[in-house]
Scaffold this motif. Sequence first.
Motif, short mmCIF file in Angstrom:
data_model
loop_
_atom_site.label_atom_id
_atom_site.label_comp_id
_atom_site.label_asym_id
_atom_site.label_seq_id
_atom_site.Cartn_x
_atom_site.Cartn_y
_atom_site.Cartn_z
N ARG A 70 0.84 -1.21 0.00
CA ARG A 70 0.00 0.00 0.00
C ARG A 70 0.88 1.26 0.00
O ARG A 70 2.00 1.26 0.50
CB ARG A 70 -0.96 -0.01 1.18
N SER A 71 0.34 2.32 -0.55
CA SER A 71 1.12 3.56 -0.69
C SER A 71 1.38 4.25 0.66
O SER A 71 2.37 4.96 0.79
CB SER A 71 0.40 4.53 -1.63
N ASP A 72 0.53 4.02 1.64
CA ASP A 72 0.71 4.66 2.95
C ASP A 72 1.35 3.69 3.96
O ASP A 72 1.06 3.75 5.15
CB ASP A 72 -0.61 5.20 3.48
N SER A 73 2.24 2.86 3.48
CA SER A 73 2.88 1.86 4.33
C SER A 73 3.59 2.51 5.52
O SER A 73 4.23 3.55 5.40
CB SER A 73 3.91 1.07 3.52
N LYS A 74 3.45 1.87 6.68
CA LYS A 74 4.12 2.34 7.89
C LYS A 74 5.56 1.84 7.95
O LYS A 74 6.36 2.33 8.74
CB LYS A 74 3.36 1.86 9.12
N VAL A 75 5.90 0.88 7.11
CA VAL A 75 7.22 0.27 7.11
C VAL A 75 8.11 1.03 6.13
O VAL A 75 7.86 1.05 4.93
CB VAL A 75 7.15 -1.22 6.73
N LYS A 76 9.16 1.66 6.68
CA LYS A 76 10.04 2.49 5.86
C LYS A 76 11.46 1.94 5.73
O LYS A 76 12.22 2.39 4.90
CB LYS A 76 10.12 3.90 6.44
N ASN A 77 11.83 0.98 6.59
CA ASN A 77 13.18 0.42 6.54
C ASN A 77 13.17 -0.96 7.17
O ASN A 77 12.17 -1.39 7.75
CB ASN A 77 14.19 1.33 7.23
N LEU A 78 14.28 -1.68 7.06
CA LEU A 78 14.36 -3.05 7.54
C LEU A 78 14.15 -3.15 9.05
O LEU A 78 13.44 -4.04 9.51
CB LEU A 78 15.69 -3.69 7.14
N GLN A 79 14.72 -2.24 9.80
CA GLN A 79 14.54 -2.29 11.26
C GLN A 79 13.08 -2.09 11.63
O GLN A 79 12.56 -2.76 12.51
CB GLN A 79 15.42 -1.24 11.96
N ASN A 80 12.41 -1.19 10.94
CA ASN A 80 10.98 -0.96 11.18
C ASN A 80 10.17 -2.20 10.84
O ASN A 80 9.23 -2.55 11.55
CB ASN A 80 10.53 0.25 10.38
N LEU A 81 10.55 -2.89 9.77
CA LEU A 81 9.88 -4.13 9.38
C LEU A 81 10.05 -5.19 10.47
O LEU A 81 9.08 -5.85 10.86
CB LEU A 81 10.42 -4.65 8.05
N LYS A 82 11.27 -5.34 10.97
CA LYS A 82 11.52 -6.30 12.04
C LYS A 82 10.69 -5.98 13.27
O LYS A 82 10.14 -6.88 13.92
CB LYS A 82 13.01 -6.32 12.39
N THR A 83 10.57 -4.71 13.59
CA THR A 83 9.77 -4.28 14.74
C THR A 83 8.30 -4.62 14.53
O THR A 83 7.63 -5.09 15.46
CB THR A 83 9.94 -2.76 14.97
N MET A 84 7.79 -4.41 13.33
CA MET A 84 6.39 -4.71 13.04
C MET A 84 6.12 -6.22 13.12
O MET A 84 5.09 -6.64 13.67
CB MET A 84 5.99 -4.18 11.65
N VAL A 85 7.03 -7.02 12.61
CA VAL A 85 6.87 -8.48 12.69
C VAL A 85 6.87 -8.91 14.15
O VAL A 85 6.02 -9.71 14.58
CB VAL A 85 7.98 -9.21 11.90
N ALA A 86 7.79 -8.37 14.94
CA ALA A 86 7.85 -8.71 16.36
C ALA A 86 6.57 -8.26 17.09
O ALA A 86 6.06 -8.98 17.95
CB ALA A 86 9.08 -8.07 17.01
N ARG A 87 6.06 -7.09 16.73
CA ARG A 87 4.83 -6.59 17.35
C ARG A 87 3.65 -7.51 17.04
O ARG A 87 2.88 -7.85 17.93
CB ARG A 87 4.55 -5.16 16.88
N CYS A 88 3.51 -7.91 15.79
CA CYS A 88 2.43 -8.83 15.44
C CYS A 88 2.57 -10.14 16.21
O CYS A 88 1.59 -10.68 16.72
CB CYS A 88 2.41 -9.11 13.93
N ASN A 89 3.79 -10.64 16.28
CA ASN A 89 4.04 -11.90 16.99
C ASN A 89 3.61 -11.79 18.44
O ASN A 89 2.93 -12.68 18.96
CB ASN A 89 5.52 -12.26 16.89
N THR A 90 3.97 -10.69 19.09
CA THR A 90 3.64 -10.51 20.50
C THR A 90 2.15 -10.26 20.71
O THR A 90 1.51 -10.93 21.52
CB THR A 90 4.45 -9.33 21.09
N GLU A 91 1.60 -9.29 19.99
CA GLU A 91 0.22 -8.89 20.21
C GLU A 91 -0.78 -9.98 19.80
O GLU A 91 -1.83 -10.11 20.42
CB GLU A 91 -0.08 -7.59 19.48
N LEU A 92 -0.46 -10.73 18.77
CA LEU A 92 -1.38 -11.76 18.28
C LEU A 92 -1.05 -13.14 18.81
O LEU A 92 -1.70 -14.11 18.44
CB LEU A 92 -1.39 -11.76 16.75
#
Length: 104
Positions: free
Chosen positions: A58-80
């Motif tokens: 999507r054009s309004d992606s919150k992921v801007k770099n690799l570290q941010n991507l890793k953080t998002m994956v970890a957040r999904c893992n924890t929260e879900l």
Amino acid sequence: MKLPLIKLIFIFVAMFGIHLSVYAAPDLANGKKIDQEKCYACHAKKSGFGNGDMIYTRSDSKVKNLQNLKTMVARCNTELRLDLFPEDEADVAAYLSKQFYKFK
């Protein structure tokens, strides 16, 4: 009492070696499998279009770099409560980066 060098090495590896697997080369096939099994359906629902991959492109992606991507994956893992190991998180992030984000 002085321990022989081989015993010291064994103790060191036993204590710290288990954490070294996080720094191993990522397994892209494992990352893809986890994405398909644990991420795709949720993202398809969240996107509203039934396509789980759209959240990554999507054009309004919150992921801007690799570290941010890793953080998002970890957040999904924890929260879900996906129960992913750290190396699984690394595999998913590496797969998503290669497949969609093209981070270096």
